[in-house]
Motif scaffolding. Sequence first.
Motif, PDB file in Angstrom:
ATOM      1  N   THR B  69       1.026  -1.277   0.144  1.00 37.69           N
ATOM      2  CA  THR B  69       0.061  -0.017   0.124  1.00 37.69           C
ATOM      3  C   THR B  69       0.825   1.020   0.012  1.00 37.69           C
ATOM      4  O   THR B  69       0.516   2.175  -0.611  1.00 37.69           O
ATOM      5  N   GLY B  73       1.066   4.263  -2.936  1.00 31.66           N
ATOM      6  CA  GLY B  73       0.767   5.574  -2.608  1.00 31.66           C
ATOM      7  C   GLY B  73      -0.604   5.745  -1.849  1.00 31.66           C
ATOM      8  O   GLY B  73      -1.061   6.747  -1.834  1.00 31.66           O
ATOM      9  N   LEU B  74      -1.009   4.771  -1.300  1.00 29.71           N
ATOM     10  CA  LEU B  74      -2.239   4.758  -0.446  1.00 29.71           C
ATOM     11  C   LEU B  74      -1.813   5.010   1.006  1.00 29.71           C
ATOM     12  O   LEU B  74      -2.886   5.376   1.708  1.00 29.71           O
ATOM     13  N   VAL B  75      -0.834   4.638   1.447  1.00 27.66           N
ATOM     14  CA  VAL B  75      -0.355   4.815   2.692  1.00 27.66           C
ATOM     15  C   VAL B  75       0.833   5.464   2.812  1.00 27.66           C
ATOM     16  O   VAL B  75       1.765   5.147   2.100  1.00 27.66           O
ATOM     17  N   ALA B  92      -1.433   7.562  -5.815  1.00 28.85           N
ATOM     18  CA  ALA B  92      -1.466   6.375  -6.764  1.00 28.85           C
ATOM     19  C   ALA B  92      -0.583   6.826  -8.023  1.00 28.85           C
ATOM     20  O   ALA B  92      -1.023   8.133  -8.583  1.00 28.85           O
ATOM     21  N   PRO B  94       0.143   7.024 -11.995  1.00 31.49           N
ATOM     22  CA  PRO B  94      -0.916   6.792 -13.031  1.00 31.49           C
ATOM     23  C   PRO B  94      -0.851   5.396 -13.695  1.00 31.49           C
ATOM     24  O   PRO B  94      -1.874   5.000 -14.174  1.00 31.49           O
ATOM     25  N   VAL B  98      -3.462  -2.391  -9.302  1.00 28.71           N
ATOM     26  CA  VAL B  98      -3.405  -3.131  -8.090  1.00 28.71           C
ATOM     27  C   VAL B  98      -4.293  -4.131  -7.858  1.00 28.71           C
ATOM     28  O   VAL B  98      -5.655  -3.946  -8.178  1.00 28.71           O
ATOM     29  N   PHE B 100      -6.031  -6.527  -5.031  1.00 35.66           N
ATOM     30  CA  PHE B 100      -6.086  -6.520  -3.345  1.00 35.66           C
ATOM     31  C   PHE B 100      -6.267  -8.024  -2.884  1.00 35.66           C
ATOM     32  O   PHE B 100      -6.659  -8.842  -3.722  1.00 35.66           O
ATOM     33  N   GLN B 101      -5.661  -8.091  -1.879  1.00 35.70           N
ATOM     34  CA  GLN B 101      -5.660  -9.282  -0.866  1.00 35.70           C
ATOM     35  C   GLN B 101      -7.106 -10.026  -0.978  1.00 35.70           C
ATOM     36  O   GLN B 101      -7.372 -11.059  -1.467  1.00 35.70           O
ATOM     37  N   ARG B 102      -8.352  -9.073  -0.719  1.00 32.50           N
ATOM     38  CA  ARG B 102      -9.515  -9.752  -1.064  1.00 32.50           C
ATOM     39  C   ARG B 102     -10.175  -8.926  -2.038  1.00 32.50           C
ATOM     40  O   ARG B 102      -9.685  -7.662  -2.621  1.00 32.50           O
ATOM     41  N   ALA B 104     -12.173  -6.797  -3.615  1.00 27.00           N
ATOM     42  CA  ALA B 104     -12.733  -5.592  -3.590  1.00 27.00           C
ATOM     43  C   ALA B 104     -13.486  -5.314  -4.630  1.00 27.00           C
ATOM     44  O   ALA B 104     -13.469  -4.288  -5.493  1.00 27.00           O
ATOM     45  N   GLN B 118     -12.079   0.800 -13.813  1.00 19.57           N
ATOM     46  CA  GLN B 118     -10.882   1.495 -13.885  1.00 19.57           C
ATOM     47  C   GLN B 118     -10.961   2.395 -14.961  1.00 19.57           C
ATOM     48  O   GLN B 118     -10.388   3.680 -14.772  1.00 19.57           O
ATOM     49  N   VAL B 121     -13.085   5.595 -14.100  1.00 24.62           N
ATOM     50  CA  VAL B 121     -12.566   6.304 -13.087  1.00 24.62           C
ATOM     51  C   VAL B 121     -11.605   7.346 -13.710  1.00 24.62           C
ATOM     52  O   VAL B 121     -11.306   8.450 -13.508  1.00 24.62           O
ATOM     53  N   ARG B 165      -9.393  -6.112 -13.912  1.00 29.96           N
ATOM     54  CA  ARG B 165      -9.725  -4.979 -13.621  1.00 29.96           C
ATOM     55  C   ARG B 165      -8.283  -4.375 -13.539  1.00 29.96           C
ATOM     56  O   ARG B 165      -8.173  -3.074 -13.969  1.00 29.96           O
TER      57      ARG B 165
END
Lengths: 281, 274
Positions: B69, B73-75, B92, B94, B98, B100-102, B104, B118, B121, B165
Amino acid sequence: MTTIDLAAAPARRRLGMEHVRRAFGWLGPVLALAALIGLWELAVVVFDVKEYVLPPPSAVASEIVAQFSTLMADTWVTLTEILLGLALTVVVAIPLAVAIVYSSFLRNVFYPLLVASQAIPRVAIAPLMVLWFGFGILPKVLIAFSIAFFPLVVATVVGLQSVDRDTMYLIRSMRATSLQSFLKVRLPTALPNIFGGLKVAVALAVIGAIVGEFVGSESGLGYLVLQGQGTLNTPLIFASVTLMAVLGIILFYIVEIVERITIHWYFAARAAAQEGGSHEG
Amino acid sequence: MSMAESSAPATVQDRPDPPAHLALRDVTKTYKSRRGTVDAVAGASFQIARGEFVSVVGPSGCGKSTLLTMVAGLVQASSGDIEIDGEPVDGAHPRLGVVFQRDALLEWRTVLRNVMLQSEVRGLNGDKHRARAAELLRLAGLEGFDDRYPYELSGGMRQRVSICRALLHEPELLLMDEPFGALDALTRERMSADLLEIHQSSGVSVLFITHSIPEAVLLSDRVVVMTSRPGRIAEIIDIDLPRPRTPALESAPEFAGHVAHVRELFVREGVLTR
Ligand SMILES: Nc1ncnc2c1ncn2[C@@H]1O[C@H](COP(=O)(O)OP(=O)(O)OP(=O)(O)O)[C@@H](O)[C@H]1O
Ligand SMILES: [Mg+2]
C-alpha cells in the motif's frame, strides 16, 4: 437406481412445498386477519357492546361506504402532508448526512447537537408549529419532517461510513476524485442503510402528519378522528384509523418495492450468504 | 562504480543509468494507535527494474500488505524513499494496477462493469476499453459472465475479475497482494501459468506478495524474504531459472534448490522449523 429414487423423492416434495409457500405466502396473514375480524364482530354481538364504545367491523365498513367521498378527500389531504414531509426529509437528511461524513467540523460540533436535540419530544412542540404557521398544510409537513428526518440522517451517515478499507484503497488506486469515490463507491455502499432509514421515516412521517392534524386542522384523517370523538361517532374514528393504517402499509410497501429493485444485488448476495449458512447446520 | 565508469568523460557521467522502475530505500512504517505503536515495516530497501518480476514472501503480519500500500501511494511511509521511475511516490501512480488481498469487487456492478470501473474512473475511452475488458475476461475464462453479479461467482472467479480490472488500463507496474491466497491448488496453478504468460507478453513489472515459497520461486526473477516484528528484509534471492517458465518447472531440481534455500532462511529466522 431405486435407492436414488427413494432419496430424491422427499427432496422433490420439499421443493414443491417451497413453491406453494412462495405462491400463497400472503394467504396465512390474510386468513389470520379475517379470523380476528370475525372474532371481533362476534364478540360485539355476543357481549352486546354499545356502538359508541366499540363498533363491530361491519359498522366500520358501512361507515367507510357511507362516508366514502369525505373519507377519500381527507385521506388525500393526509397523504399530501405525509408525502411533502417525506420529500422534505429526504431532501434535507441525505445531503446533511453527506456533509456530516465529509466535514469534521459538522461531525464533531453539529452532529452531537443534532443527537441531543432528539431529547426534545417533537410532539410537544407541535402546538408551536401551529402557532407559527397556522392551520394549513405547512405545520403538518414540518412536524412530519421533524420526526422522520433524524433516523434517516443517522442511517445515511452509518451507511456512508461503512465502506471497507480495501474498497477505499481500490478507488484511490484509480486516482478517483472525491466526487467519483462518492458516486461510485460511498453512495452505493450506503444504499441498504438509506433504504432502512427511509422505511423508518415513512412510518414516522405518518405519525407526524396525524399529530399535526390533532393539534390544529380543518381537514385530514386526524381531523376526522377528532370529529368522531366530538360527536361520539366511534365508527368514523375506526374508519379513519383504518385508512391511516392502509396508507402507512401502502407507503411502506412502495419503499420496499423500490428498494428491492434498486438494491437487488444486496438481497441476492444476502440470500446467497444465508443459503451457505443453512448448509452449515 | 567500475574503473571504466570513473574514467569516463564528464558528459557520460552526468547521464546516469535509467532509474529503476521501482526503488525503495530504507522504507519504514510505524502505525500509531491508542494501544501503542506497531513497527509494521523496518528499513526495507530493494529495486525492481523494468519488466522484472519480484515477489515478497513472509509470514502473516510481517508487513507485506503495508509495503504494497505504501508503494501504491495509499499509505504514507513513516520514513525512507519510494520512487517510481525516479519520481517520489505521492498518491497512486498513473500507470499502476493493483490487485488486493480480498478481491474488492463492487457488489452492485456486473462483472464487466467492475472491470470497466478502471477506465471509467480514469476517464479513458469507453468503447476501446469495453472491448479490451471483454477480451481480458475471455482470456481469464470468464466468457459469458459479463452480466453476472459478483455474488454469483466463486472465490477464484471473483479474484480473476479483480485481476482483469487491474490490467484493463495496461499498467506498467502491477502490484498484487496475495492474489491467489484464497484459491485451491488447481486454480492456483492455472492462474500462475496465466500470470507468467501476461508478464512474458506485456513486459509489465510486477511486485507480487505471497505466502507460498514455491509460487514465489516459480514466478519471480527475485524473491524478497521478509521476517516479522518488525517486518524487515532477511535476504533477497536471485532466481536464475530461464524464462519463459511454466508450472512444469516445479519438478526441476534447480527449482527445488531455490525453494530449499528460501525455506532454510525461514528456518534460520525461526519462522519455520526443520
Ligand atoms: N491500519 C493499521 N493500523 C495499525 N496497525 C496495522 C494497520 N495495518 C496493519 N497493521 C499492523 O501491521 C502489521 C503488518 O500488517 P500487514 O497487513 O502489512 O501484514 P501482512 O504481511 O500483509 O499479513 P498477511 O500475510 O496476513 O496479509 C501487523 O502487525 C498489523 O497488525
Ligand atoms: Mg496482507
